[in-house]
Design a protein around this motif. Structure first.
Motif, PDB file in Angstrom:
ATOM      1  N   LEU A   1     -40.555  15.849 -11.984  1.00  0.00           N
ATOM      2  CA  LEU A   1     -39.771  16.186 -13.176  1.00  0.00           C
ATOM      3  C   LEU A   1     -39.964  15.138 -14.275  1.00  0.00           C
ATOM      4  CD1 LEU A   1     -37.627  17.901 -14.641  1.00  0.00           C
ATOM      5  CD2 LEU A   1     -35.879  16.501 -13.502  1.00  0.00           C
ATOM      6  N   THR A   2     -40.110  13.863 -13.879  1.00  0.00           N
ATOM      7  CA  THR A   2     -40.329  12.817 -14.884  1.00  0.00           C
ATOM      8  C   THR A   2     -41.578  13.114 -15.706  1.00  0.00           C
ATOM      9  OG1 THR A   2     -41.650  11.411 -13.410  1.00  0.00           O
ATOM     10  CG2 THR A   2     -39.275  11.091 -13.383  1.00  0.00           C
ATOM     11  N   ASP A   3     -42.628  13.548 -15.025  1.00  0.00           N
ATOM     12  CA  ASP A   3     -43.880  13.878 -15.720  1.00  0.00           C
ATOM     13  C   ASP A   3     -43.687  15.088 -16.624  1.00  0.00           C
ATOM     14  OD1 ASP A   3     -46.265  12.546 -15.836  1.00  0.00           O
ATOM     15  OD2 ASP A   3     -47.320  13.970 -14.551  1.00  0.00           O
ATOM     16  N   ALA A   4     -42.909  16.079 -16.152  1.00  0.00           N
ATOM     17  CA  ALA A   4     -42.677  17.289 -16.946  1.00  0.00           C
ATOM     18  C   ALA A   4     -41.872  16.979 -18.205  1.00  0.00           C
ATOM     19  CB  ALA A   4     -41.960  18.333 -16.097  1.00  0.00           C
ATOM     20  N   LEU A   5     -40.853  16.146 -18.065  1.00  0.00           N
ATOM     21  CA  LEU A   5     -40.028  15.798 -19.225  1.00  0.00           C
ATOM     22  C   LEU A   5     -40.833  15.034 -20.267  1.00  0.00           C
ATOM     23  CD1 LEU A   5     -36.650  14.777 -17.537  1.00  0.00           C
ATOM     24  CD2 LEU A   5     -37.098  16.774 -18.964  1.00  0.00           C
ATOM     25  N   GLU A   6     -41.744  14.194 -19.806  1.00  0.00           N
ATOM     26  CA  GLU A   6     -42.575  13.459 -20.764  1.00  0.00           C
ATOM     27  C   GLU A   6     -43.484  14.417 -21.533  1.00  0.00           C
ATOM     28  OE1 GLU A   6     -45.021   9.243 -20.990  1.00  0.00           O
ATOM     29  OE2 GLU A   6     -44.696  10.204 -19.049  1.00  0.00           O
ATOM     30  N   SER A   7     -43.841  15.534 -20.925  1.00  0.00           N
ATOM     31  CA  SER A   7     -44.651  16.531 -21.620  1.00  0.00           C
ATOM     32  C   SER A   7     -43.877  17.206 -22.744  1.00  0.00           C
ATOM     33  CB  SER A   7     -45.163  17.585 -20.626  1.00  0.00           C
ATOM     34  OG  SER A   7     -46.161  17.042 -19.795  1.00  0.00           O
ATOM     35  N   ILE A   8     -42.561  17.330 -22.575  1.00  0.00           N
ATOM     36  CA  ILE A   8     -41.741  17.861 -23.674  1.00  0.00           C
ATOM     37  C   ILE A   8     -41.864  16.938 -24.885  1.00  0.00           C
ATOM     38  CG2 ILE A   8     -39.386  18.333 -24.451  1.00  0.00           C
ATOM     39  CD1 ILE A   8     -38.684  19.210 -21.659  1.00  0.00           C
ATOM     40  N   VAL A   9     -41.841  15.629 -24.608  1.00  0.00           N
ATOM     41  CA  VAL A   9     -42.014  14.638 -25.675  1.00  0.00           C
ATOM     42  C   VAL A   9     -43.368  14.825 -26.350  1.00  0.00           C
ATOM     43  CG1 VAL A   9     -42.140  12.174 -26.202  1.00  0.00           C
ATOM     44  CG2 VAL A   9     -40.490  12.995 -24.518  1.00  0.00           C
ATOM     45  N   ASN A  10     -44.406  15.088 -25.544  1.00  0.00           N
ATOM     46  CA  ASN A  10     -45.741  15.296 -26.107  1.00  0.00           C
ATOM     47  C   ASN A  10     -45.754  16.456 -27.091  1.00  0.00           C
ATOM     48  OD1 ASN A  10     -46.587  13.259 -24.433  1.00  0.00           O
ATOM     49  ND2 ASN A  10     -47.604  14.597 -22.956  1.00  0.00           N
ATOM     50  N   VAL A  11     -45.078  17.555 -26.725  1.00  0.00           N
ATOM     51  CA  VAL A  11     -45.055  18.737 -27.592  1.00  0.00           C
ATOM     52  C   VAL A  11     -44.299  18.447 -28.889  1.00  0.00           C
ATOM     53  CG1 VAL A  11     -44.232  21.108 -27.805  1.00  0.00           C
ATOM     54  CG2 VAL A  11     -45.280  20.357 -25.664  1.00  0.00           C
TER      55      VAL A  11
END
Length: 337
Positions: free
Chosen positions: A39-49
């Motif tokens: 989930l940590t990796d997924a949440l960081e992807s939200i930041v990327n978007v």
């Protein structure tokens, strides 16, 4: 310049599209595994978007020419963009810590970890390739936004592969509490990377000295140095996104007429303009020499009004060129070459 801005926009759009795709991949991986670490990796992807969206707007705004309200242009928006990215990264890190602590006290079973690792590995490779490309293009196009975005993706790649190692340990040992511990460790790393971006953003917005930009300017002026340039002082170098502004005082022989002074000023401007890409503004204020004080380090060998012999040549550095005073106060010991 229009071509450069189009190139920046193209890479930001590519970054946005890839970030959306990888966001879906990572959240699907979390759905399969129920792992907080993933989930940590997924949440960081939200930041990327989010940051890719904001970066697109910031690059558009920074490309607008200067106007009456913005005499130095709009390049500082790129510092703001990097700061927003840093804040979002730190917020994601804090949320992950909260979720990890909750799962530590209320653990749950993890599933399909092999499939989850495979998906995270794929997204990590994609992020790594794109991050290296954005960093390279950002340096070539002199874009802080692209460089910051690239560094963030590279950081995301490193964390993804370390995450895979951690999830593999959980898979082989069955020690599920490691999922929360690993998440917290990653959160601290994410928060630190976010702080670094915020720190750089604030430094740019506050016009903090950029050592790299100053060093590059000093190097060019030393390389192109003329005997008639007795000294350069009160130099200021400001970097606004892809725009660079240089102010300096140039000491010239006092007997030069207006035409000769103008020619020497143009030589300084041309030396800098030919070296740096992007928008460059150079403002040169000319000062007359003081014979009784400047003669000992003036390099004009055929000077008709010389009052003393040349005793030293002062080496130009970021330190003595930034001071608001001529160089005659400097002693030969430790300053000459």
């Amino acid at each position: 310049m229009i071509k450069v801005n189009r190139e920046k926009s193209r890479w930001i759009i590519i970054s946005f599209v890839v970030s959306v795709i990888l966001l879906i991949v990572k959240f699907y991986s979390y759905y399969l595994t129920n792992s907080t670490a993933i989930l940590t990796d997924a949440l960081e992807s939200i930041v990327n978007v989010v940051t890719a969206s904001f970066a697109s707007y910031s690059i558009y705004l920074s490309s607008i020419p200067k106007d009456d309200n913005h005499p130095y242009g709009h390049g500082k928006i790129e510092f703001f963009s990097a700061g927003i990215e840093g804040v979002l990264i730190m917020m994601a890190g804090l949320f992950i810590i909260y979720q990890a602590v909750y799962n530590f006290f209320f653990p749950h079973e993890l599933e399909m970890l092999l499939e989850g690792m495979a998906l995270i590995g794929f997204s990590g490779l994609a992020n790594g390739f794109l991050g290296l490309k954005l960093k390279k293009e950002g340096k070539k196009l002199n874009s802080l936004t692209l460089v910051a975005n690239g560094k963030h993706l590279i950081t995301d790649t490193i964390s993804s592969f370390v995450l895979i190692v951690g999830v593999a340990i959980i898979f082989f040992t069955g020690f599920y509490v490691l999922d929360s511990i690993l998440s917290i460790l990653f959160s601290f790393y994410i928060i630190y990377s976010g702080y670094f971006l915020v720190r750089k953003s604030v430094a740019g917005l506050m016009d903090e000295t950029n050592p790299v930009a100053v060093s590059e300017t000093v190097g060019v002026l030393n390389k192109e140095r003329k005997d008639s340039w007795i000294d350069i002082h009160n130099m200021r170098v400001q970097q606004y996104g892809g725009d660079r502004h240089i102010d300096l005082h140039l000491t010239l022989p006092y007997y030069f007429d207006l035409r000769e002074v103008h020619e020497e000023v143009e030589k300084v401007e041309s030396a800098l303009e030919n070296e740096f890409s992007g928008v460059l503004e150079v403002f040169v204020h000319s000062d007359p020499c003081i014979p009784e004080k400047c003669c000992h380090y003036c390099q004009m060998k055929s000077c008709p009004v010389r009052q003393s012999e040349i005793r030293t040549k002062i080496h130009w550095t970021a330190g003595n060129m930034s001071k608001n005073q001529k160089h005659y106060h400097e002693l030969a010991d430790g300053q000459s070459s």
